[in-house]
Design a protein around this motif. Structure first.
Motif, PDB file in Angstrom:
ATOM      1  N   SER A 172       0.800  -1.227   0.000  1.00 14.50           N
ATOM      2  CA  SER A 172       0.000   0.000   0.000  1.00 14.50           C
ATOM      3  C   SER A 172       0.829   1.271   0.000  1.00 14.50           C
ATOM      4  CB  SER A 172      -0.907   0.023   1.234  1.00 14.50           C
ATOM      5  OG  SER A 172      -0.137   0.168   2.421  1.00 14.50           O
ATOM      6  N   GLY A 173       2.060   1.177   0.524  1.00 13.86           N
ATOM      7  CA  GLY A 173       2.836   2.382   0.750  1.00 13.86           C
ATOM      8  C   GLY A 173       2.559   2.996   2.107  1.00 13.86           C
ATOM      9  N   GLY A 174       1.662   2.379   2.870  1.00  7.98           N
ATOM     10  CA  GLY A 174       1.336   2.903   4.179  1.00  7.98           C
ATOM     11  C   GLY A 174       0.549   4.189   4.119  1.00  7.98           C
ATOM     12  N   LEU A 175       0.413   4.817   5.269  1.00  7.41           N
ATOM     13  CA  LEU A 175      -0.389   6.030   5.380  1.00  7.41           C
ATOM     14  C   LEU A 175       0.098   7.140   4.460  1.00  7.41           C
ATOM     15  CD1 LEU A 175      -2.594   7.659   6.858  1.00  7.41           C
ATOM     16  CD2 LEU A 175      -0.915   8.111   8.659  1.00  7.41           C
ATOM     17  N   LEU A 176       1.405   7.345   4.388  1.00  2.00           N
ATOM     18  CA  LEU A 176       1.926   8.490   3.641  1.00  2.00           C
ATOM     19  C   LEU A 176       1.696   8.374   2.147  1.00  2.00           C
ATOM     20  CD1 LEU A 176       3.568   8.600   6.428  1.00  2.00           C
ATOM     21  CD2 LEU A 176       5.166  10.023   5.157  1.00  2.00           C
ATOM     22  N   LEU A 177       1.816   7.173   1.591  1.00  2.00           N
ATOM     23  CA  LEU A 177       1.676   7.012   0.146  1.00  2.00           C
ATOM     24  C   LEU A 177       0.268   6.636  -0.284  1.00  2.00           C
ATOM     25  CD1 LEU A 177       5.104   5.396  -0.607  1.00  2.00           C
ATOM     26  CD2 LEU A 177       4.144   7.297  -1.906  1.00  2.00           C
ATOM     27  N   ASP A 178      -0.439   5.896   0.555  1.00  8.57           N
ATOM     28  CA  ASP A 178      -1.782   5.463   0.163  1.00  8.57           C
ATOM     29  C   ASP A 178      -2.825   6.547   0.400  1.00  8.57           C
ATOM     30  OD1 ASP A 178      -3.690   3.649  -0.829  1.00  8.57           O
ATOM     31  OD2 ASP A 178      -4.243   3.055   1.191  1.00  8.57           O
ATOM     32  N   MET A 179      -2.608   7.395   1.414  1.00 12.98           N
ATOM     33  CA  MET A 179      -3.591   8.432   1.721  1.00 12.98           C
ATOM     34  C   MET A 179      -3.018   9.841   1.625  1.00 12.98           C
ATOM     35  SD  MET A 179      -5.938   8.929   5.164  1.00 12.98           S
ATOM     36  CE  MET A 179      -6.850   7.401   4.902  1.00 12.98           C
ATOM     37  N   LEU A 312       7.982  13.563  -2.134  1.00 11.69           N
ATOM     38  CA  LEU A 312       7.826  14.160  -0.808  1.00 11.69           C
ATOM     39  C   LEU A 312       7.534  13.097   0.250  1.00 11.69           C
ATOM     40  CD1 LEU A 312       5.893  17.527  -1.297  1.00 11.69           C
ATOM     41  CD2 LEU A 312       8.267  17.183  -0.570  1.00 11.69           C
ATOM     42  N   ALA A 313       6.711  12.118  -0.088  1.00  9.16           N
ATOM     43  CA  ALA A 313       6.438  11.026   0.845  1.00  9.16           C
ATOM     44  C   ALA A 313       7.735  10.287   1.178  1.00  9.16           C
ATOM     45  CB  ALA A 313       5.412  10.069   0.258  1.00  9.16           C
ATOM     46  N   GLU A 314       8.534  10.000   0.164  1.00 10.52           N
ATOM     47  CA  GLU A 314       9.816   9.322   0.381  1.00 10.52           C
ATOM     48  C   GLU A 314      10.737  10.148   1.268  1.00 10.52           C
ATOM     49  OE1 GLU A 314      11.041   6.318  -3.194  1.00 10.52           O
ATOM     50  OE2 GLU A 314      11.541   8.427  -3.436  1.00 10.52           O
ATOM     51  N   ALA A 315      10.784  11.466   1.012  1.00  9.50           N
ATOM     52  CA  ALA A 315      11.658  12.338   1.793  1.00  9.50           C
ATOM     53  C   ALA A 315      11.243  12.352   3.260  1.00  9.50           C
ATOM     54  CB  ALA A 315      11.638  13.755   1.212  1.00  9.50           C
ATOM     55  N   CYS A 316       9.941  12.388   3.533  1.00 13.22           N
ATOM     56  CA  CYS A 316       9.462  12.343   4.915  1.00 13.22           C
ATOM     57  C   CYS A 316       9.832  11.019   5.579  1.00 13.22           C
ATOM     58  CB  CYS A 316       7.951  12.553   4.957  1.00 13.22           C
ATOM     59  SG  CYS A 316       7.417  14.265   4.682  1.00 13.22           S
ATOM     60  N   LEU A 317       9.660   9.922   4.864  1.00 12.75           N
ATOM     61  CA  LEU A 317      10.002   8.610   5.427  1.00 12.75           C
ATOM     62  C   LEU A 317      11.493   8.520   5.736  1.00 12.75           C
ATOM     63  CD1 LEU A 317       7.764   6.331   3.172  1.00 12.75           C
ATOM     64  CD2 LEU A 317       7.535   6.637   5.651  1.00 12.75           C
ATOM     65  N   ARG A 318      12.312   9.090   4.874  1.00 13.26           N
ATOM     66  CA  ARG A 318      13.768   9.083   5.149  1.00 13.26           C
ATOM     67  C   ARG A 318      14.075   9.854   6.421  1.00 13.26           C
ATOM     68  NH1 ARG A 318      14.270   9.702  -0.534  1.00 13.26           N
ATOM     69  NH2 ARG A 318      14.538  11.957  -0.288  1.00 13.26           N
TER      70      ARG A 318
END
Length: 326
Positions: A172-179, A312-318
């Motif tokens: 799903s990509g989790g919360l950050l990527l799915d929603m 941006l989602a990737e950057a936040c996860l990093r």
């Protein structure tokens, strides 16, 4: 009689059926068929939508009548399905996110350019009335140059992510990527390019196996600050957007309620969705997609927007020390 865009639907779950129902109200679109890997889902959708079913994805992609494909499947399938559709010479409208990493997004954009086909991600948040009107006021200079943006989206939605593909962050990509990829896109729409300054997430429950509440701080090239807070653990829940500018403030409450501004000089206005009067958002985005392909009219978002929201989602996860495998 004006031409229509012949489209086929891939993925006949909840969002797929919603898109199909909305597309039926768009005079510029004709849906010629659908495909779902789950045959029972496909048959149920056929009865509900009264649309023929393709026995295989290959049959759909080899149908010369089909100019564009609407992809409404889980995020982990997007890269492969978009690749196949582009290779078959079809334009693509895909539900968010474009893919689960920027490398796959870049590959898809390069592929779309090579085959000279359109690849658009359905960042429909921009077309909901309150979001849309806030941007109109911002662009009109009602509050002057934006200085700070705050977006808060919380709810009691943990149960939604406890079953099926949504429960696995790798799918799903989790919360950050799915929603929350929607909120990333909306922030970029308001401020343009932004960089992640700091981000932190928490996972107080064992399931689902990803960040369940998070906050992040951003900065734009004009030194505007931004903040996003989102999560699945809030029984009260809220959607709040506030844009503070040099000359005033715009605020709204997301999908319902009202949008208003107030300037430092005391001017103010409040509008409800009914007063704004924009079309049904999903129907509107599909109509704009069709008219862009048929008549060269502008899209509500550029192809790169889907990629940048994922980035941006990737950057936040990093910043959180997280990946899609942790």
């Amino acid at each position: 009689m004006e031409p229509t865009l012949k489209v086929a639907l891939v993925g006949a779950g909840g969002i797929g059926r919603h898109l199909a129902h909305q597309a039926k109200g768009v005079p510029e679109i004709t849906i010629v068929g659908l495909y779902d890997a789950d045959r029972s889902v496909a048959q149920s959708a056929q009865q509900e939508l009264e649309i023929p079913v393709y026995p295989t994805l290959t049959d759909l992609l080899q149908d010369d009548r089909v100019s564009a494909v609407l992809i409404a499947t889980p995020p982990f399938t997007h890269f492969e399905l978009c690749s196949q559709a582009l290779q078959a010479g079809k334009h693509v409208f895909v539900e968010k996110p474009m893919a689960l990493c920027t490398a796959d997004c870049d590959a898809l954009l390069q592929h779309a350019q090579q085959v000279e086909r359109c690849l658009v991600v359905g960042h429909v948040l921009r077309l909901f009335p309150l979001f849309y009107q806030a941007k109109r006021w911002l662009d009109a200079g009602v509050i002057g140059r934006p200085l700070a943006v705050s977006i808060r989206r919380t709810g009691n939605e943990r149960a939604l992510f406890m079953h099926g593909w949504r429960a696995d962050v790798r799918l799903s990509g989790g919360l950050l990527l799915d929603m929350n990829v929607h909120e990333f896109d909306y922030l970029r729409w308001l401020l343009g390019t932004v960089q992640v300054v700091a981000a932190q997430g928490i996972q107080p429950f064992a399931e689902p196996n990803f960040v369940q509440h998070w906050q992040a701080l951003f900065v734009s090239p004009t030194d505007a600050l931004a903040h996003i807070e989102a999560g699945l653990l809030d029984p009260i829940g809220s959607y709040q957007v506030r844009i503070i500018g040099e000359e005033g403030t715009i605020e709204h409450t997301g999908f319902s309620g009202a949008v208003r501004y107030k300037t430092r000089s005391g001017d103010e206005q409040t509008l409800t969705p009914e007063q704004i009067g924009t079309p049904e958002p999903y129907q509107w985005e599909l109509q704009l997609f069709a008219r862009a392909l048929l008549f060269g009219e502008p899209l509500p978002y550029e192809e790169i927007d889907g990629r940048e929201a994922v980035a941006l989602a990737e950057a936040c996860l990093r910043k959180m020390g997280k990946t899609l495998s942790t």
